[in-house]
Motif scaffolding. Structure first.
Motif: not given
Length: 126
Positions: A106-126
């Motif tokens: 299995w591919q640990p960093l492949a999105a299709n390996e995961y069925r459940f997702w959060g809504q996200g949090t924004q990170v901005t680096v300037s």
């Protein structure tokens, strides 16, 4: 019903640090496969870090030695400690989870390996 809620994002100057948290309900992180993904505007979602049920981490090359994924089984929370942040780390960061059987390849960093997702949090680096 598995729910993931991310927090900890924000705006930071290059070289700074942030710690993202993913609070999980409906399933134990102790027996789940967990990961962090990010998506910058106009780009595809990218796997950043994952941690398997045994606690073994995997990182994409660009964040190795800067980011650390960890989990607190008692709090049922997964963290992403991000140090030495760069502008190219900017994006929406998503927590992802899956459970059950994973085959050896299995591919640990492949999105299709995961069925459940959060809504996200924004990170901005300037």
């Amino acid at each position: 019903h598995v729910q993931l809620v991310e927090s900890g994002g924000g705006s930071v100057q290059a070289g700074g640090s942030l710690r993202l948290s993913c609070d999980v309900s409906g399933y134990s992180v102790q027996t789940a496969y967990m990961a962090w993904f990010r998506q910058a505007p106009g780009k595809m979602r990218e796997g950043v870090a994952s941690i398997d049920r045994a606690g073994y981490p995997t990182y994409t090359h660009s964040v190795k030695d800067r980011f650390t994924i960890s989990k607190d089984n008692a709090k049922n929370t997964v963290y992403l400690q991000m140090n030495s942040l760069k502008p190219e780390d900017t994006g929406m960061y998503y927590c992802a989870a899956d459970y059950g059987y994973k085959w050896a390849g299995w591919q640990p960093l492949a999105a299709n390996e995961y069925r459940f997702w959060g809504q996200g949090t924004q990170v901005t680096v300037s």
